[in-house]
Design a protein around this motif. Structure first.
Motif, PDB file in Angstrom:
ATOM      1  N   VAL A 167       0.626  -1.137   0.175  1.00  0.00           N
ATOM      2  CA  VAL A 167       0.402  -0.080   0.095  1.00  0.00           C
ATOM      3  C   VAL A 167       0.973   1.499   0.250  1.00  0.00           C
ATOM      4  CG1 VAL A 167      -0.086   0.433   2.475  1.00  0.00           C
ATOM      5  CG2 VAL A 167      -2.306   0.505   0.774  1.00  0.00           C
ATOM      6  N   TYR A 168       2.141   1.060   0.130  1.00  0.00           N
ATOM      7  CA  TYR A 168       2.571   1.986   0.219  1.00  0.00           C
ATOM      8  C   TYR A 168       2.942   3.652  -1.156  1.00  0.00           C
ATOM      9  CZ  TYR A 168       3.917  -0.199   4.834  1.00  0.00           C
ATOM     10  OH  TYR A 168       4.230  -0.972   5.516  1.00  0.00           O
ATOM     11  N   SER A 169       3.096   3.305  -2.178  1.00  0.00           N
ATOM     12  CA  SER A 169       3.632   3.898  -3.148  1.00  0.00           C
ATOM     13  C   SER A 169       2.553   4.386  -3.630  1.00  0.00           C
ATOM     14  CB  SER A 169       4.121   2.727  -4.301  1.00  0.00           C
ATOM     15  OG  SER A 169       2.544   1.771  -4.741  1.00  0.00           O
TER      16      SER A 169
ATOM     17  N   ALA B 253      -3.797   4.451   0.591  1.00  0.00           N
ATOM     18  CA  ALA B 253      -2.156   4.775   1.495  1.00  0.00           C
ATOM     19  C   ALA B 253      -2.908   6.237   2.408  1.00  0.00           C
ATOM     20  CB  ALA B 253      -1.505   5.239   0.294  1.00  0.00           C
ATOM     21  N   GLU B 254      -3.781   6.838   1.392  1.00  0.00           N
ATOM     22  CA  GLU B 254      -4.770   8.544   2.097  1.00  0.00           C
ATOM     23  C   GLU B 254      -5.456   7.511   3.927  1.00  0.00           C
ATOM     24  OE1 GLU B 254      -7.507  10.348   3.802  1.00  0.00           O
ATOM     25  OE2 GLU B 254      -7.621   8.721   2.983  1.00  0.00           O
ATOM     26  N   ARG B 255      -5.841   6.293   3.860  1.00  0.00           N
ATOM     27  CA  ARG B 255      -6.729   5.416   4.906  1.00  0.00           C
ATOM     28  C   ARG B 255      -4.774   5.068   5.067  1.00  0.00           C
ATOM     29  NH1 ARG B 255      -9.719   3.243   0.677  1.00  0.00           N
ATOM     30  NH2 ARG B 255      -8.904   0.783   1.029  1.00  0.00           N
ATOM     31  N   TYR B 256      -4.306   4.879   5.682  1.00  0.00           N
ATOM     32  CA  TYR B 256      -3.056   3.800   6.292  1.00  0.00           C
ATOM     33  C   TYR B 256      -2.392   5.082   6.430  1.00  0.00           C
ATOM     34  CZ  TYR B 256       1.789   2.442   7.169  1.00  0.00           C
ATOM     35  OH  TYR B 256       2.541   1.824   7.862  1.00  0.00           O
ATOM     36  N   TYR B 257      -1.971   6.068   6.402  1.00  0.00           N
ATOM     37  CA  TYR B 257      -1.564   7.625   6.853  1.00  0.00           C
ATOM     38  C   TYR B 257      -2.359   8.860   7.846  1.00  0.00           C
ATOM     39  CZ  TYR B 257       2.514   6.517   4.263  1.00  0.00           C
ATOM     40  OH  TYR B 257       3.216   5.695   2.991  1.00  0.00           O
ATOM     41  N   ARG B 258      -3.667   8.621   7.586  1.00  0.00           N
ATOM     42  CA  ARG B 258      -4.520   8.672   8.175  1.00  0.00           C
ATOM     43  C   ARG B 258      -4.663   7.823   9.345  1.00  0.00           C
ATOM     44  NH1 ARG B 258      -9.439   9.280   7.129  1.00  0.00           N
ATOM     45  NH2 ARG B 258      -9.273   8.121   5.285  1.00  0.00           N
ATOM     46  N   ALA B 259      -5.136   6.596   9.674  1.00  0.00           N
ATOM     47  CA  ALA B 259      -4.658   5.506  10.866  1.00  0.00           C
ATOM     48  C   ALA B 259      -3.637   5.652  11.594  1.00  0.00           C
ATOM     49  CB  ALA B 259      -4.625   4.107  10.018  1.00  0.00           C
ATOM     50  N   MET B 260      -2.398   5.161  11.072  1.00  0.00           N
ATOM     51  CA  MET B 260      -0.790   5.446  11.283  1.00  0.00           C
ATOM     52  C   MET B 260      -1.187   6.624  12.524  1.00  0.00           C
ATOM     53  SD  MET B 260       2.760   5.241   9.354  1.00  0.00           S
ATOM     54  CE  MET B 260       2.572   7.172   9.261  1.00  0.00           C
ATOM     55  N   VAL B 261      -1.226   8.054  12.359  1.00  0.00           N
ATOM     56  CA  VAL B 261      -1.355   8.826  13.672  1.00  0.00           C
ATOM     57  C   VAL B 261      -1.518   7.965  14.258  1.00  0.00           C
ATOM     58  CG1 VAL B 261      -1.902  10.906  13.849  1.00  0.00           C
ATOM     59  CG2 VAL B 261      -0.878  10.553  11.276  1.00  0.00           C
ATOM     60  N   GLY B 262      -2.535   7.651  14.694  1.00  0.00           N
ATOM     61  CA  GLY B 262      -3.560   7.507  15.975  1.00  0.00           C
ATOM     62  C   GLY B 262      -3.258   6.682  16.469  1.00  0.00           C
ATOM     63  N   GLY B 263      -1.692   5.498  16.055  1.00  0.00           N
ATOM     64  CA  GLY B 263      -1.267   4.547  16.349  1.00  0.00           C
ATOM     65  C   GLY B 263      -2.371   3.294  17.214  1.00  0.00           C
ATOM     66  N   GLY B 264      -1.705   1.953  17.639  1.00  0.00           N
ATOM     67  CA  GLY B 264      -2.280   0.607  17.609  1.00  0.00           C
ATOM     68  C   GLY B 264      -2.319   0.239  16.500  1.00  0.00           C
ATOM     69  N   VAL B 265      -3.573  -0.775  15.971  1.00  0.00           N
ATOM     70  CA  VAL B 265      -3.003  -1.755  15.293  1.00  0.00           C
ATOM     71  C   VAL B 265      -4.013  -1.424  13.666  1.00  0.00           C
ATOM     72  CG1 VAL B 265      -3.822  -3.545  16.972  1.00  0.00           C
ATOM     73  CG2 VAL B 265      -5.743  -2.655  16.247  1.00  0.00           C
ATOM     74  N   GLU B 266      -5.125  -0.004  14.080  1.00  0.00           N
ATOM     75  CA  GLU B 266      -5.611   0.168  13.151  1.00  0.00           C
ATOM     76  C   GLU B 266      -4.924   0.681  11.524  1.00  0.00           C
ATOM     77  OE1 GLU B 266      -8.811   3.366  11.115  1.00  0.00           O
ATOM     78  OE2 GLU B 266      -8.123   3.805  12.943  1.00  0.00           O
ATOM     79  N   SER B 267      -3.729   1.478  11.863  1.00  0.00           N
ATOM     80  CA  SER B 267      -3.420   1.365   9.819  1.00  0.00           C
ATOM     81  C   SER B 267      -2.644  -0.057   9.704  1.00  0.00           C
ATOM     82  CB  SER B 267      -1.476   2.172  10.377  1.00  0.00           C
ATOM     83  OG  SER B 267      -0.714   1.782  11.534  1.00  0.00           O
ATOM     84  N   TRP B 268      -2.066  -1.130  10.666  1.00  0.00           N
ATOM     85  CA  TRP B 268      -1.502  -2.558  10.056  1.00  0.00           C
ATOM     86  C   TRP B 268      -3.216  -3.576   9.880  1.00  0.00           C
ATOM     87  CZ3 TRP B 268       2.406  -6.144  10.644  1.00  0.00           C
ATOM     88  CH2 TRP B 268       2.430  -7.506  10.269  1.00  0.00           C
ATOM     89  N   ASN B 269      -3.883  -2.940  10.307  1.00  0.00           N
ATOM     90  CA  ASN B 269      -5.248  -3.243   9.823  1.00  0.00           C
ATOM     91  C   ASN B 269      -5.780  -2.668   8.316  1.00  0.00           C
ATOM     92  OD1 ASN B 269      -5.680  -5.242  11.686  1.00  0.00           O
ATOM     93  ND2 ASN B 269      -7.301  -4.493  12.428  1.00  0.00           N
TER      94      ASN B 269
END
Length: 418
Positions: free
Chosen positions: A130-132, A218-234
């Motif tokens: 999802v990173y590119s 990627a847009e969802r991933y970076y928003r989720a990453m800010v909150g920490g926890g497991v959401e960005s992994w999922n």
């Protein structure tokens, strides 16, 4: 449970019998930098393609980079003549995950295999990750500029949302808490338009659609990453599982897919402490979506050896010593019980306790510090539930990176870089 000593590719016969009618085979790795895992995974994958007719390999890598490899191995008109050159053009750190001599050897074999087959029967090589975001956005511009210039406006609006952050997309995640949802809305608009354009048949249209899915993911991933926890992994693993399903559809109703990814993605999360944390992964999602009969999950592990890893995020890779596995772990038990190399196929009523009980199971990412072995780098696991089969290598050696150019990579979630 069946145990078969490994010495030659033919020793995978019991595992191929287990796979015989499955549609999806996921083949793991306990590290991203071990020669033995890549070599054995290559041997198994060759047999799956040549003998069982599997349609593609999908890896824990970026779609645009892997698309260049795909075009090379399928001998597409615009593809590179040598897939090794495509691998050497990987830029996102850690490049060694796919830009290595072991993957290059497999890709060259795959190109030779495909060259003897009709175009519609050639096995592909695809990226699931999802990173590119920037690379996928550029690919969408290139496609729309040729095929549908009227849709360029949607792509440009989405691009303008991310442009202020340059390559520092972590800052987009930070700021997304305080700004409107316009970026999210523009990305959804772009995805919808590109999906509509991709409704017609053709690999170029599918690739544009997939690049739009990457931008949205990627847009969802970076928003989720800010909150920490497991959401960005999922978010990441659901994106990979969705991509796998799209690839199965692309390759046709009889398509069969091979996945190459870390054990932490491949092994069913429900058989680990990941489930207690609310995490899912592609192994679990595939079993839930396709059924246990159609999915075979294969894990890897070793007792000691060397691997390629980095001491900190973004730093150069180096060959690192992997110390003997700690007492009480799956790896320590297998060291005491197994031959140097073996494949274990789980099943049957009389499985030993170390297969059914929860034991620590080592997981090494692209960032690795052996001094953490006493308390980290292990995932509590019920081995026989997490995998359908397990490939054991008592002692391993580091793989051989290609001279690719590394650019800073996006931060990955738990564990460190898997």
């Amino acid at each position: 449970m069946l145990v078969q000593r490994l010495g030659a590719p033919s020793d995978f016969d019991p595992l191929l019998e287990r796979i015989r009618n499955a549609r999806i085979v996921m083949i793991g790795e306990a590290t991203h930098g071990t020669y033995d895992y890549y070599r054995l995974r290559e041997q198994l994958s060759r047999r799956l393609i040549a003998e069982l007719g599997f349609s593609f390999v999908a890896v824990e890598g970026d779609w645009p980079d892997c698309e260049r490899v795909h075009r090379s191995v399928t001998a597409a008109p615009d593809g590179l003549a040598d897939p090794r050159i495509a691998l050497e053009r990987f830029e996102r750190w850690p490049t060694w995950m796919w830009a290595n001599a072991e993957v290059a050897r497999f890709a060259r074999w795959l190109r030779a295999w495909n060259s003897e087959r009709p175009e519609d029967r050639r096995a592909g090589f695809h990226g699931l990750d999802v990173y590119s975001l920037w690379e996928s956005m550029q690919a969408i511009f290139d496609y729309l500029g040729e095929e549908d210039p009227t849709s360029l406006e949607a792509a440009q609006e989405a691009y303008r949302c991310f442009e202020p952050y340059g390559r520092r997309l972590e800052e987009y995640g930070d700021n997304s808490r305080f700004v409107s949802a316009r970026c999210e809305e523009e990305v959804v608009r772009l995805l919808t338009r590109t999906r509509e354009q991709a409704a017609a048949d053709g690999p170029d249209r599918f690739s544009a659609w997939q690049n739009a899915e990457v931008v949205a993911g990627a847009e969802r991933y970076y928003r989720a990453m800010v909150g920490g926890g497991v959401e960005s992994w999922n978010v990441r693993d659901v994106h990979m599982a969705d991509t796998l399903d799209r690839l199965l559809d692309l390759h046709g109703p009889d398509a069969r897919g091979i996945v190459w990814a870390h054990n932490t993605h491949v092994g069913d999360a429900r058989a680990t402490d990941m489930a207690n944390a609310g995490m899912t992964n592609i192994g679990q999602l595939a079993r839930e979506r396709h059924g246990t009969d159609d999915v075979v999950l294969v894990g890897f592990g070793s007792y000691r050896g060397t691997t390629v890893a980095a001491p900190r995020w973004g730093s150069p890779a180096e060959a690192t010593v992997v110390p003997p596995a700690r007492p009480g772990s799956v790896e320590r038990r297998l060291h005491e019980l197994m031959p140097d190399r073996a494949v274990l196929v789980f099943g049957g009523p009389d499985q030993p306790g170390w297969v059914t009980d929860q034991l620590d199971h080592r997981a090494i990412g692209v960032v690795y510090d052996p001094s953490f072995e006493s308390w980290g780098n292990y995932v509590p696991t019920r081995l026989g539930e997490r995998y359908d089969a397990f490939v054991w290598c008592d002692e391993t050696t580091a793989l051989h990176p290609l001279p690719a150019l590394a650019a800073p990579g996006e931060m990955e979630t738990y564990p460190a870089g898997v």
